[in-house]
Write a protein that holds these residues in place. Structure first.
Motif, PDB file in Angstrom:
ATOM      1  N   GLU A  83      33.187  76.874  44.455  1.00 16.22           N
ATOM      2  CA  GLU A  83      32.282  75.944  44.863  1.00 16.22           C
ATOM      3  C   GLU A  83      30.934  76.350  44.594  1.00 16.22           C
ATOM      4  O   GLU A  83      29.769  75.914  44.368  1.00 16.22           O
ATOM      5  CB  GLU A  83      32.301  76.032  46.656  1.00 16.22           C
ATOM      6  CG  GLU A  83      33.686  75.058  46.776  1.00 16.22           C
ATOM      7  CD  GLU A  83      34.201  75.546  48.399  1.00 16.22           C
ATOM      8  OE1 GLU A  83      35.020  75.037  48.877  1.00 16.22           O
ATOM      9  OE2 GLU A  83      33.366  76.236  49.116  1.00 16.22           O
ATOM     10  N   GLY A  87      27.955  74.569  42.507  1.00 19.29           N
ATOM     11  CA  GLY A  87      27.175  73.921  43.263  1.00 19.29           C
ATOM     12  C   GLY A  87      25.559  74.666  42.771  1.00 19.29           C
ATOM     13  O   GLY A  87      24.840  74.125  42.958  1.00 19.29           O
ATOM     14  N   SER A  91      22.379  73.029  41.319  1.00 19.56           N
ATOM     15  CA  SER A  91      21.144  73.363  42.028  1.00 19.56           C
ATOM     16  C   SER A  91      20.197  73.857  41.087  1.00 19.56           C
ATOM     17  O   SER A  91      18.785  73.284  41.094  1.00 19.56           O
ATOM     18  CB  SER A  91      21.268  74.540  43.136  1.00 19.56           C
ATOM     19  OG  SER A  91      22.267  74.252  44.043  1.00 19.56           O
ATOM     20  N   THR A 140      33.450  67.945  47.069  1.00 18.00           N
ATOM     21  CA  THR A 140      32.185  67.287  46.907  1.00 18.00           C
ATOM     22  C   THR A 140      31.151  67.595  47.883  1.00 18.00           C
ATOM     23  O   THR A 140      30.388  68.023  47.858  1.00 18.00           O
ATOM     24  CB  THR A 140      32.356  65.869  46.960  1.00 18.00           C
ATOM     25  OG1 THR A 140      33.415  65.358  46.080  1.00 18.00           O
ATOM     26  CG2 THR A 140      30.911  64.916  46.320  1.00 18.00           C
ATOM     27  N   LYS A 142      30.951  70.274  49.732  1.00 18.47           N
ATOM     28  CA  LYS A 142      30.452  71.609  49.731  1.00 18.47           C
ATOM     29  C   LYS A 142      29.381  71.839  48.622  1.00 18.47           C
ATOM     30  O   LYS A 142      28.332  72.379  48.934  1.00 18.47           O
ATOM     31  CB  LYS A 142      31.666  72.490  49.287  1.00 18.47           C
ATOM     32  CG  LYS A 142      32.542  72.803  50.489  1.00 18.47           C
ATOM     33  CD  LYS A 142      33.772  71.937  50.564  1.00 18.47           C
ATOM     34  CE  LYS A 142      34.676  72.142  51.584  1.00 18.47           C
ATOM     35  NZ  LYS A 142      35.786  71.137  51.858  1.00 18.47           N
ATOM     36  N   LEU A 143      29.433  70.934  47.369  1.00 19.40           N
ATOM     37  CA  LEU A 143      28.659  71.004  46.477  1.00 19.40           C
ATOM     38  C   LEU A 143      27.290  70.583  47.048  1.00 19.40           C
ATOM     39  O   LEU A 143      26.191  70.860  46.700  1.00 19.40           O
ATOM     40  CB  LEU A 143      29.253  70.075  45.321  1.00 19.40           C
ATOM     41  CG  LEU A 143      30.631  70.778  44.448  1.00 19.40           C
ATOM     42  CD1 LEU A 143      30.795  70.153  43.248  1.00 19.40           C
ATOM     43  CD2 LEU A 143      30.029  72.414  44.321  1.00 19.40           C
ATOM     44  N   ILE A 146      25.416  72.862  49.078  1.00 17.86           N
ATOM     45  CA  ILE A 146      24.953  73.925  48.482  1.00 17.86           C
ATOM     46  C   ILE A 146      23.796  73.493  47.565  1.00 17.86           C
ATOM     47  O   ILE A 146      22.704  74.110  47.744  1.00 17.86           O
ATOM     48  CB  ILE A 146      26.112  74.590  47.361  1.00 17.86           C
ATOM     49  CG1 ILE A 146      27.254  75.276  48.054  1.00 17.86           C
ATOM     50  CG2 ILE A 146      25.349  75.472  46.422  1.00 17.86           C
ATOM     51  CD1 ILE A 146      28.245  75.552  47.350  1.00 17.86           C
ATOM     52  N   VAL A 147      23.748  72.074  46.860  1.00 16.02           N
ATOM     53  CA  VAL A 147      22.678  71.724  46.262  1.00 16.02           C
ATOM     54  C   VAL A 147      21.370  71.420  47.045  1.00 16.02           C
ATOM     55  O   VAL A 147      20.281  71.963  46.820  1.00 16.02           O
ATOM     56  CB  VAL A 147      23.042  70.591  45.446  1.00 16.02           C
ATOM     57  CG1 VAL A 147      21.680  69.962  44.805  1.00 16.02           C
ATOM     58  CG2 VAL A 147      24.083  70.940  44.556  1.00 16.02           C
ATOM     59  N   ALA A 207      23.039  79.603  48.556  1.00 21.30           N
ATOM     60  CA  ALA A 207      24.184  78.972  48.003  1.00 21.30           C
ATOM     61  C   ALA A 207      25.572  79.348  48.703  1.00 21.30           C
ATOM     62  O   ALA A 207      26.396  78.547  48.834  1.00 21.30           O
ATOM     63  CB  ALA A 207      24.473  78.949  46.451  1.00 21.30           C
ATOM     64  N   ALA A 211      27.987  77.148  51.035  1.00 25.79           N
ATOM     65  CA  ALA A 211      29.393  77.000  51.128  1.00 25.79           C
ATOM     66  C   ALA A 211      30.261  77.544  52.115  1.00 25.79           C
ATOM     67  O   ALA A 211      31.122  76.724  52.441  1.00 25.79           O
ATOM     68  CB  ALA A 211      29.918  77.888  49.814  1.00 25.79           C
TER      69      ALA A 211
END
Lengths: 276, 266
Positions: A83, A87, A91, A140, A142-143, A146-147, A207, A211
């Protein structure tokens, strides 16, 4: 290389200092020793004061838990690592592209950038439940979290770097009729690299946080999930075990960013200006 | 260095007529230059000498077509200054070397030439330019491995590598120490002799101006204008010893009086 040695022999203070193993060790042992002392103190304090193991786990307990549950922890680590890495890569792309758009197109800077900056006052951690609601329990949300957390320091640092144009270089470029894209590619982007890396260092720690928080909010695996799950079981030792593993993961990823910067110094020696 | 003229390159004269420059900001306008005429012969070394803020840097940029004057026109050779810029016939040297820190001396010298699409990549022009400034041995060094004087010589080589018709130099040695500066003046005199370039040089150092120039245009401020044209008739090639001659002193004294008035004499 000979020129570099010569410059150093002449007493140039600008030559970048190479970190030697001896120097690294010389800097590393005092905090390591202090940390070891704290761990011993922790162990003794829990024993002497007779604190319940539900409240705080002893270092020895945590260690045995890590050893006993290493397979489970490894699976969780893999999930979280995937992740964070994926991610973070998104980013970086989002962060850099946005920075380039801001610097290249005035209307993006005037219309979009203020909103992006304003959006930063939103406590992004609080968005995690919303993303779960929208995207379910998959990878998704999580990503996305993070972004949302990690792209901003990358963008803002990169914008800062891209705007650090040497006015004289700009004049020189104009004197040969260079286009704005040429100036961007040949001067601004390389100039911005040390700033980009400063942003990446902040971004990678965010990040990891993103997560873990996303896993707290809804997940079936991952180190954040492990901490959450152990908490419901009053399994304090497992909580600490997962906490330590996620910290080590964060540290490793942080140093990987540093390693990338170190490798890129071969091509861009001005990166030495921002030594860790 | 001045053996014949082995590096003879293209060169043009400059004609400026009725140059005026007014900057306006928020309704208030400042006249930096006013109705200024100037003729610079092809292959000559001309200096704009004046106090800070007299508009000599602005005039330099206008003469090279990098800045558009609000009044008047500039011709370089047969064409307008703007055309000369479009042809990449202007070489620029500024007070700071402004080198790219991640490129070697050779790569820095080649950069503008490549961008200007002059000659072909890797045709040795960069090395020849470095040879002219006496830095062949430092071609592979990075800027942080160069002294201030060496870095400035790289920036001169960068301008020469473009083989421009006009070389514009905006206080190129202003940031250097006195000893390096004297050495750089001699180097530049040698380069000028070897290449036959038209050089327009901006400085506020009187001795630098006298040492280097064929013609000195003395400028005054508010608004910026040329108050006197002084032809320096000292023999060439000039060496550092010329600084101690009585003719040199006569020129310096005269220029100082022009710049600050006779009452400033001690």
């Amino acid at each position: 290389m000979t020129a570099l040695n010569e410059a150093r022999a002449l007493g140039s203070t600008k030559a970048p200092a190479r970190p030697s193993l001896a120097r690294t060790w010389g800097r590393a042992w005092p905090p390591l020793l202090f940390a070891a002392a704290l761990v011993v103190l922790w162990e003794l304090a829990v024993n002497v004061l007779g604190v319940s193991s539900y409240v705080i786990a002893k270092p020895t307990e945590i260690l045995t838990t890590i050893v006993a549950k290493w397979q489970l922890l490894l699976e969780d680590t893999w999930v979280t690592t995937a992740e964070v890495v994926l991610g973070f890569l998104i980013s970086i792309v989002v962060g850099i592209v946005l920075a380039l758009l801001v610097v290249r197109f005035a209307w993006v800077e005037r219309a979009v950038y203020p909103l992006v900056v304003l959006f930063q006052v939103v406590p992004k951690v609080a968005l995690a439940p919303i993303f779960i609601l929208w995207f379910g329990y998959s990878m998704t949300p999580k990503l996305v979290l993070i972004v949302v957390m990690a792209f901003f320091p990358i963008t803002i640092n990169m914008v800062l770097g891209l705007k650090r144009v040497d006015e004289d270089l700009l004049l020189l470029m104009k004197s040969v009729g260079s286009t704005r894209n040429q100036i961007l590619a040949r001067i601004q982007i390389p100039t911005a690299l040390p700033y980009l890396f400063a942003g990446l260092r902040i971004g990678i720690t965010l990040a990891v946080i993103g997560a873990v928080v996303a896993e707290f909010s809804g997940s079936q695996a991952g180190l954040g999930h492990r901490i959450q799950f152990a908490s419901t079981q009053l399994d304090t030792a497992s909580m600490f075990a997962a906490l330590i593993v996620v910290s080590v993961l964060g540290l490793v990823l942080y140093y990987l960013v540093g390693l990338l910067e170190f490798v890129m110094r071969r091509r861009f020696p001005h990166l030495a200006a921002t030594d860790a | 260095m001045a053996k014949g003229r082995p590096h003879q390159m293209a060169s043009s004269g400059i004609t400026a007529r009725g140059i005026g420059m007014t900057f306006s900001r928020r309704g208030a306008s400042t006249t930096v230059l006013e109705s200024l005429d100037l003729d610079i012969a092809a292959g000559s070394f001309v200096t704009l000498l004046g106090p800070s803020g007299c508009g000599k840097s602005t005039l330099l940029k206008i003469l090279g077509g990098i800045l558009q004057p609000t009044e008047g026109s500039v011709h370089i050779g047969e064409s307008t200054a703007a055309d000369a810029v479009a042809r990449k016939d202007i070489g620029l040297v500024l007070q700071r070397p402004a080198l790219l820190p991640w490129k070697t001396a050779r790569e820095n010298v080649a950069m503008l030439r490549d961008l200007a699409k002059k000659g072909t990549r890797g045709d040795g022009a960069a090395d020849r330019a470095l040879e002219l400034v006496g830095l062949t041995h430092a071609a592979d060094r990075l800027p942080h491995e160069l002294s201030g004087g060496m870095a400035q010589r790289v920036s001169i080589a960068r301008a020469l590598a473009m083989d421009p018709e006009i070389l514009l130099m905006d206080e190129p040695f202003g940031a250097l120490d006195a000893i390096t500066r004297d050495a750089m003046n001699e180097t530049l005199a040698g380069i000028w002799a070897a290449t036959g370039k038209t050089i327009v040089f901006v400085t506020h150092s009187i001795s630098e101006a006298v040492f280097l120039s064929d013609t000195i245009h003395v400028m005054a401020s508010d608004p910026g204008r040329i108050v006197e044209e002084v032809t320096i008739a000292l023999d060439r090639p000039r060496r550092a010893e010329v600084l101690d001659t009585s003719e040199f002193l006569t020129y310096s004294t005269h220029l100082r009086e022009q710049l600050v008035g006779p009452e400033a004499r001690v």
